[in-house]
Design an enzyme around this catalytic site. Structure first.
Site, mmCIF file in Angstrom:
data_model
loop_
_atom_site.group_PDB
_atom_site.id
_atom_site.type_symbol
_atom_site.label_atom_id
_atom_site.label_comp_id
_atom_site.label_asym_id
_atom_site.label_seq_id
_atom_site.Cartn_x
_atom_site.Cartn_y
_atom_site.Cartn_z
ATOM 1 N N GLU A 95 32.809 17.061 22.027
ATOM 2 C CA GLU A 95 32.910 16.912 23.381
ATOM 3 C C GLU A 95 33.022 18.358 24.148
ATOM 4 O O GLU A 95 33.940 18.804 24.936
ATOM 5 C CB GLU A 95 34.288 16.236 23.582
ATOM 6 N N CYS A 144 45.086 35.655 50.013
ATOM 7 C CA CYS A 144 45.996 36.657 49.933
ATOM 8 C C CYS A 144 46.794 36.771 48.684
ATOM 9 O O CYS A 144 48.116 36.650 48.539
ATOM 10 C CB CYS A 144 46.933 35.920 51.180
ATOM 11 N N GLU A 145 45.963 37.220 47.456
ATOM 12 C CA GLU A 145 46.439 37.219 46.341
ATOM 13 C C GLU A 145 45.601 38.559 45.823
ATOM 14 O O GLU A 145 44.448 38.463 45.756
ATOM 15 C CB GLU A 145 46.271 35.970 45.410
ATOM 16 N N TYR A 158 42.286 34.083 33.712
ATOM 17 C CA TYR A 158 42.247 34.308 32.503
ATOM 18 C C TYR A 158 41.830 35.981 32.449
ATOM 19 O O TYR A 158 41.562 36.458 31.109
ATOM 20 C CB TYR A 158 41.137 33.568 31.558
ATOM 21 N N ARG A 165 38.422 31.526 36.910
ATOM 22 C CA ARG A 165 38.603 32.050 35.687
ATOM 23 C C ARG A 165 38.812 33.674 35.876
ATOM 24 O O ARG A 165 39.728 33.950 34.929
ATOM 25 C CB ARG A 165 37.392 31.582 34.967
ATOM 26 N N GLY A 170 34.863 23.367 22.635
ATOM 27 C CA GLY A 170 35.212 24.701 22.162
ATOM 28 C C GLY A 170 34.052 25.709 21.914
ATOM 29 O O GLY A 170 34.546 26.647 21.498
ATOM 30 N N GLY A 182 31.602 20.951 26.794
ATOM 31 C CA GLY A 182 31.450 20.838 28.259
ATOM 32 C C GLY A 182 30.911 22.135 28.570
ATOM 33 O O GLY A 182 29.741 22.253 29.077
#
Length: 419
Positions: free
Chosen positions: A271, A340-341, A313, A309, A230, A273
Site C-alpha cells: 500500500e 502566525c507560527e 516533522y 511536513r 513505507g 503512497g
C-alpha cells in the site's frame, strides 16, 4: 535525488507560462513520472502471482491522480469514509479497496461494507464486535511489538497505537473463524519513509512466518499478506534512492521458499503512497517579501497550510529558484510563509542564491502528504493542484480554496438544546 531530472527538464521551460496562467501557489504533479513508477513497481514483483499495489489514498487524495494509478491495475487503501467515496468515484469496487482504519466506528464499517464492500483490515481485536455483518474475507493489522523496530514517523511498535498485538493475533483469527469468516489475509505497517530495503524484506518474512504458524495452529490458508507501505524517497540531494530491485528479489526468494515448504503461497499486497507520487510533485510559490533582522528571511506566497511536513516533522524539502539553479550561493536564509507560527518555514538556514521579489521557488517532493495534510488555521486557504500531462499540457485538477469555502460551515440551520 529530489525531483527527477526528466520532470525538471519538462517543467522548467513551461513554468513561467504556468505561473502566468494559473497564479501561485500551486502543487503540480507529473503524469509521466507517476505512470513510470507504477510500471516499475508492477515489473519488480511480476514473479509473485497476484501481486497488487493498493495506493494509499491519504498520500494524494485527488481523483485525477487516482484514476492514473487505477489504469495501472492498482487498488486503493482507504482509512476514512471520504477516501472510500473517492475510490468508488474512480471505479474501484469490492476487493480493489482495502479499508485500513483505526479507532473505527460502526458507521464507518457500514460505509465500508456498502456498495460492494471492501477488504476489512481490522486494527484491533475489539472491532470484531462492531461489524454490522460477518464479511466473507477479513484481515487483521499485526503489531509485533518489541520484536521489531519502527522509525520516527510511525514510532516504536510498542508505543504505536496501531494493530493487534503478538499475544492477541491467534485469538483474533479464532474469533473470526467462530463468526463464520471463510477467507483471510494479514497486514502490517511498521515504518514510514524507510530507505533500507532489507527492512521491508524482513517485514515480509515476519508475516510469512506468522501465517505459517497460524496455518499450522488453526488450519487457515491465507490468501494474502500485505506488507503495508513505507517505501521511502530520497528527500535530500545526498540520500540514496530506495533499492526496489533488491527488495523485490529478496521478497520473491522468501515466497519461493515458503511455497516449497508448504505447497501453497499467499499473494503479496502493498500500500505505497509516497513512493508512487511523492517525487512527482512540487509546490510552486512566488517570493513576495524579504526581511533582514537576526536572520535573513525570504517570504513566499505559500504557507505551512500548503506543506505541513517541514513544520511537523522538521522534514527537509529541497528548493531551487527557477532560472537560478546554477547561480552563486548568497548565504543562509529561512524560507517562510505568512502563518502566525514560527514553524511556518519551508527551509531553515538554507544556502540559496539571492532572490528578488517575483522569483519562482520550486519546493521538491510534495507529491505525497503535501496538499493532503493541508489545513485552515489562521484562515489560510489551501492552494490549487495541477497535472503536467505527458504531452506537456497542464490541467487544473483541484481549484484553490476560497473564502466562501472557509465560511461554508457557518451556513447552517439553527439548532439548540435547553435543559
Amino acid at each position: 535525488m529530489p525531483m527527477s531530472d526528466d520532470f525538471k527538464k519538462r517543467l522548467s521551460p513551461l513554468l513561467p507560462d504556468i505561473v502566468n496562467t494559473f497564479g501561485t501557489p500551486f502543487h503540480i504533479y507529473d503524469e509521466a513520472g507517476i505512470k513510470n513508477t507504477c510500471d516499475t513497481l508492477n515489473t519488480a514483483f511480476k514473479a509473485i502471482p497476484g501481486f497488487k499495489e493498493y495506493f494509499a489514498v491519504k498520500a494524494l487524495p485527488n481523483p485525477t491522480v487516482m484514476a492514473l494509478v487505477r489504469e495501472k491495475g492498482f487498488g486503493f487503501d482507504c482509512s476514512s469514509v471520504p477516501e472510500l467515496v473517492l475510490a468508488r468515484q474512480v471505479g474501484a469496487r469490492a476487493e480493489e479497496i482495502m479499508f485500513t482504519s483505526n479507532n473505527t466506528s460502526e458507521g464507518q464499517f457500514r460505509a465500508a461494507m456498502d456498495q460492494g464492500g471492501a477488504i476489512l483490515n481490522l486494527d484491533d481485536i475489539s472491532l470484531i464486535s462492531k461489524l454490522p455483518q460477518t464479511p466473507d474475507l477479513i484481515c487483521f493489522r499485526y503489531n509485533p511489538g518489541p520484536s521489531r523496530t519502527g522509525n520516527a514517523i510511525i514510532g516504536n511498535p510498542v508505543e504505536a497505537k496501531y494493530g493487534v498485538s503478538s499475544g492477541q493475533i491467534r485469538g483474533a483469527y479464532e474469533q473470526a473463524l467462530k463468526l463464520g469468516v471463510k477467507r483471510f489475509g494479514i497486514h502490517t505497517m511498521l515504518a514510514s519513509n524507510e530507505l533500507n530495503y532489507a527492512y521491508m524484506v524482513e517485514t515480509a518474512d515476519m508475516l510469512l512466518e506468522t501465517v505459517e504458524k497460524l496455518h499450522a495452529d488453526l488450519g487457515i490458508q491465507f490468501e494474502f499478506i500485505n506488507i503495508g507501505g513505507g517505501l521511502g524517497i530520497p528527500y535530500t540531494p545526498e540520500a540514496k534512492a530506495f533499492d526496489l530491485g533488491a527488495m523485490a528479489r529478496g521478497i520473491t526468494r522468501s515466497f519461493e521458499k515458503f511455497k516449497n515448504r508448504n505447497g501453497w503461497v499467499p499473494r503479496l499486497y502493498m500500500e505505497s503512497g509516497r513512493y508512487i507520487t511523492g517525487p512527482h510533485g512540487v509546490l510552486v510559490t512566488t517570493v513576495i517579501n524579504h526581511k533582514n533582522i537576526y536572520r535573513d528571511y525570504v517570504g513566499v506566497d505559500a504557507s505551512m497550510s500548503a506543506l505541513m511536513r517541514p513544520g511537523m516533522y522538521d522534514a527537509y524539502h529541497h528548493i531551487h529558484i527557477h532560472g537560478k539553479e546554477s547561480g552563486p550561493i548568497n548565504g543562509k536564509v529561512d524560507v517562510v510563509g505568512a502563518l502566525c507560527e514560527n514553524n511556518d518555514k519551508f527551509a531553515v538556514q538554507r544556502d540559496l542564491p539571492r532572490t528578488e521579489r517575483g522569483d519562482i521557488l520550486v519546493i521538491h517532493d510534495t507529491g505525497a502528504h503535501g496538499h493532503a495534510m493541508g489545513f485552515n488555521y489562521n484562515g489560510q486557504l489551501r492552494p490549487k493542484e495541477l497535472l503536467l500531462r505527458k504531452d506537456s499540457s497542464v490541467d487544473l485538477i483541484r481549484r484553490a480554496e476560497t473564502a466562501a469555502d472557509y465560511f461554508a460551515t457557518l451556513d447552517f440551520e439553527p439548532k439548540s438544546m435547553k435543559p
